[in-house]
Write a protein that holds these residues in place. Structure first.
Motif, mmCIF file in Angstrom:
data_model
loop_
_atom_site.group_PDB
_atom_site.id
_atom_site.type_symbol
_atom_site.label_atom_id
_atom_site.label_comp_id
_atom_site.label_asym_id
_atom_site.label_seq_id
_atom_site.Cartn_x
_atom_site.Cartn_y
_atom_site.Cartn_z
ATOM 1 N N ALA A 1 -12.197 5.047 0.346
ATOM 2 C CA ALA A 1 -10.304 5.268 -0.958
ATOM 3 C C ALA A 1 -10.477 5.693 -2.591
ATOM 4 C CB ALA A 1 -9.951 4.114 -1.208
ATOM 5 N N THR A 2 -9.733 6.427 -2.887
ATOM 6 C CA THR A 2 -9.611 5.279 -4.326
ATOM 7 C C THR A 2 -9.200 4.619 -5.102
ATOM 8 O OG1 THR A 2 -6.706 6.744 -4.526
ATOM 9 C CG2 THR A 2 -8.690 8.281 -4.531
ATOM 10 N N ALA A 3 -9.794 4.711 -6.579
ATOM 11 C CA ALA A 3 -8.576 3.389 -6.574
ATOM 12 C C ALA A 3 -7.508 3.385 -6.519
ATOM 13 C CB ALA A 3 -9.042 3.457 -8.254
ATOM 14 N N THR A 4 -6.559 4.064 -6.516
ATOM 15 C CA THR A 4 -5.300 4.326 -6.664
ATOM 16 C C THR A 4 -4.508 3.785 -4.997
ATOM 17 O OG1 THR A 4 -5.070 6.280 -8.254
ATOM 18 C CG2 THR A 4 -3.496 5.752 -6.752
ATOM 19 N N ASP A 5 -5.272 4.117 -3.960
ATOM 20 C CA ASP A 5 -5.299 4.157 -2.980
ATOM 21 C C ASP A 5 -5.660 2.750 -2.500
ATOM 22 O OD1 ASP A 5 -4.843 6.631 -2.130
ATOM 23 O OD2 ASP A 5 -7.047 7.133 -1.098
ATOM 24 N N LEU A 6 -7.132 2.193 -3.194
ATOM 25 C CA LEU A 6 -6.930 0.453 -2.786
ATOM 26 C C LEU A 6 -5.836 -0.556 -3.154
ATOM 27 C CD1 LEU A 6 -10.835 0.809 -3.782
ATOM 28 C CD2 LEU A 6 -9.420 -0.221 -1.309
ATOM 29 N N ALA A 7 -5.947 0.036 -4.771
ATOM 30 C CA ALA A 7 -4.018 -0.310 -5.531
ATOM 31 C C ALA A 7 -3.131 -0.836 -4.050
ATOM 32 C CB ALA A 7 -4.314 0.123 -6.623
ATOM 33 N N GLY A 8 -2.461 0.603 -3.475
ATOM 34 C CA GLY A 8 -1.769 0.022 -2.938
ATOM 35 C C GLY A 8 -1.523 -0.677 -1.156
ATOM 36 N N ARG A 9 -3.291 -0.878 -1.426
ATOM 37 C CA ARG A 9 -3.457 -2.138 -0.181
ATOM 38 C C ARG A 9 -3.978 -3.210 -1.122
ATOM 39 N NH1 ARG A 9 -8.586 0.308 2.906
ATOM 40 N NH2 ARG A 9 -8.861 2.054 1.901
ATOM 41 N N LEU A 10 -4.643 -3.632 -1.964
ATOM 42 C CA LEU A 10 -4.495 -4.612 -2.996
ATOM 43 C C LEU A 10 -3.078 -5.446 -3.559
ATOM 44 C CD1 LEU A 10 -8.156 -3.968 -2.935
ATOM 45 C CD2 LEU A 10 -7.333 -5.764 -1.060
ATOM 46 N N PRO A 11 -3.578 -7.110 -4.160
ATOM 47 C CA PRO A 11 -2.875 -7.210 -4.926
ATOM 48 C C PRO A 11 -3.294 -6.954 -6.490
ATOM 49 C CG PRO A 11 -3.476 -9.264 -4.129
ATOM 50 C CD PRO A 11 -4.189 -7.414 -3.588
ATOM 51 N N ILE A 12 -4.191 -6.522 -7.260
ATOM 52 C CA ILE A 12 -4.826 -5.814 -8.090
ATOM 53 C C ILE A 12 -4.316 -4.661 -9.072
ATOM 54 C CG2 ILE A 12 -6.680 -5.078 -8.854
ATOM 55 C CD1 ILE A 12 -7.906 -7.390 -6.546
ATOM 56 N N THR A 13 -4.685 -4.273 -9.653
ATOM 57 C CA THR A 13 -3.314 -2.905 -10.724
ATOM 58 C C THR A 13 -4.556 -2.395 -10.103
ATOM 59 O OG1 THR A 13 -4.900 -4.081 -12.454
ATOM 60 C CG2 THR A 13 -2.882 -4.444 -12.502
ATOM 61 N N ARG A 14 -4.482 -1.019 -10.566
ATOM 62 C CA ARG A 14 -5.328 -0.145 -10.797
ATOM 63 C C ARG A 14 -6.586 0.138 -11.412
ATOM 64 N NH1 ARG A 14 -7.850 4.396 -11.632
ATOM 65 N NH2 ARG A 14 -6.424 4.756 -13.740
ATOM 66 N N GLN A 15 -5.906 -0.292 -12.694
ATOM 67 C CA GLN A 15 -7.184 -0.505 -13.953
ATOM 68 C C GLN A 15 -7.555 -1.548 -13.978
ATOM 69 O OE1 GLN A 15 -4.080 -0.480 -14.078
ATOM 70 N NE2 GLN A 15 -2.834 1.579 -15.074
ATOM 71 N N ALA A 16 -7.520 -2.277 -12.754
ATOM 72 C CA ALA A 16 -8.778 -3.228 -12.746
ATOM 73 C C ALA A 16 -9.709 -2.837 -11.067
ATOM 74 C CB ALA A 16 -7.651 -4.675 -12.540
ATOM 75 N N ILE A 17 -9.224 -2.331 -10.299
ATOM 76 C CA ILE A 17 -9.709 -1.988 -9.662
ATOM 77 C C ILE A 17 -11.130 -1.105 -10.132
ATOM 78 C CG2 ILE A 17 -9.677 -0.783 -7.243
ATOM 79 C CD1 ILE A 17 -6.909 -2.139 -6.534
ATOM 80 N N ALA A 18 -10.533 -0.146 -10.645
ATOM 81 C CA ALA A 18 -11.589 0.993 -11.214
ATOM 82 C C ALA A 18 -12.295 0.049 -12.105
ATOM 83 C CB ALA A 18 -10.290 2.048 -12.634
ATOM 84 N N LYS A 19 -12.760 -1.171 -12.842
ATOM 85 C CA LYS A 19 -13.141 -1.862 -13.631
ATOM 86 C C LYS A 19 -13.988 -3.016 -11.917
ATOM 87 C CE LYS A 19 -10.638 -2.625 -17.677
ATOM 88 N NZ LYS A 19 -10.431 -3.734 -18.266
ATOM 89 N N HIS A 20 -13.966 -3.345 -11.091
ATOM 90 C CA HIS A 20 -14.540 -3.856 -10.273
ATOM 91 C C HIS A 20 -15.521 -2.825 -9.594
ATOM 92 C CE1 HIS A 20 -13.041 -7.827 -10.978
ATOM 93 N NE2 HIS A 20 -11.691 -7.101 -10.358
ATOM 94 N N LEU A 21 -14.418 -1.242 -9.514
ATOM 95 C CA LEU A 21 -15.737 0.059 -8.574
ATOM 96 C C LEU A 21 -16.808 -0.424 -9.427
ATOM 97 C CD1 LEU A 21 -12.378 1.837 -7.345
ATOM 98 C CD2 LEU A 21 -14.065 0.410 -6.161
ATOM 99 N N ALA A 22 -16.615 -0.231 -11.653
ATOM 100 C CA ALA A 22 -17.416 0.761 -11.908
ATOM 101 C C ALA A 22 -18.834 -0.831 -11.748
ATOM 102 C CB ALA A 22 -17.135 1.179 -13.018
ATOM 103 N N LEU A 23 -18.212 -1.472 -11.600
ATOM 104 C CA LEU A 23 -19.536 -2.634 -11.459
ATOM 105 C C LEU A 23 -19.984 -2.447 -9.973
ATOM 106 C CD1 LEU A 23 -19.913 -6.184 -13.245
ATOM 107 C CD2 LEU A 23 -20.308 -5.976 -10.820
ATOM 108 N N LEU A 24 -19.195 -2.363 -9.200
ATOM 109 C CA LEU A 24 -19.812 -2.334 -7.520
ATOM 110 C C LEU A 24 -20.319 -0.600 -7.649
ATOM 111 C CD1 LEU A 24 -16.732 -3.100 -5.180
ATOM 112 C CD2 LEU A 24 -19.099 -4.375 -5.787
ATOM 113 N N ALA A 25 -20.302 0.043 -8.118
ATOM 114 C CA ALA A 25 -21.236 1.582 -7.939
ATOM 115 C C ALA A 25 -22.362 1.395 -8.462
ATOM 116 C CB ALA A 25 -20.496 2.592 -9.034
ATOM 117 N N GLU A 26 -22.273 0.542 -9.861
ATOM 118 C CA GLU A 26 -23.794 -0.379 -10.559
ATOM 119 C C GLU A 26 -24.444 -1.145 -10.076
ATOM 120 O OE1 GLU A 26 -24.428 -3.673 -14.038
ATOM 121 O OE2 GLU A 26 -22.887 -1.476 -15.035
ATOM 122 N N ALA A 27 -23.997 -1.493 -9.066
ATOM 123 C CA ALA A 27 -24.968 -2.617 -8.098
ATOM 124 C C ALA A 27 -25.316 -1.669 -7.029
ATOM 125 C CB ALA A 27 -24.334 -3.618 -7.845
#
Length: 109
Positions: A34-60
């Motif tokens: 999914a994209t960050a936008t897709d995930l923001a539609g499914r979760l109670p988290i903003t797209r910007q916050a999801i993008a930051k979380h995805l960056a950390l998850l990618a780093e890990a």
């Protein structure tokens, strides 16, 4: 324990410590890439916050970014770092089994 295994396990544990990142991983596990936008539609988290979380998850190493159509990036789960973390925990458990058994035997006397 090999230092590289400990380093990977540490990154996984840091990533999993945040409930929002666990929610992102769960959403990817249940819904697929999914994209960050897709995930923001499914979760109670903003797209910007999801993008930051995805960056950390990618780093890990827990997610990988795949270019999609119209410059949209889709994120997909990667299981390899989780498997390394599981091996790390299994090794710790093995190291504790002997001393705990000895303590149990001693206390049972």
């Amino acid at each position: 324990m090999q230092p590289e295994i400990e380093a990977i396990a540490e990154q996984v544990f840091v990533a999993l410590a945040d409930p929002s990142r666990r929610a992102v991983l769960a959403a990817l596990a249940s819904g697929g890439p999914a994209t960050a936008t897709d995930l923001a539609g499914r979760l109670p988290i903003t797209r910007q916050a999801i993008a930051k979380h995805l960056a950390l998850l990618a780093e890990a190493g827990l997610v990988t970014a795949e270019p999609g159509e119209r410059r949209r990036v889709r994120y997909r789960l990667r299981s390899a770092p989780m498997q390394v973390a599981q091996q790390f925990l299994a090794a710790l458990a093995r190291d504790w089994d002997g001393p705990l058994d000895a303590l149990s035997d001693y206390l049972g006397r």
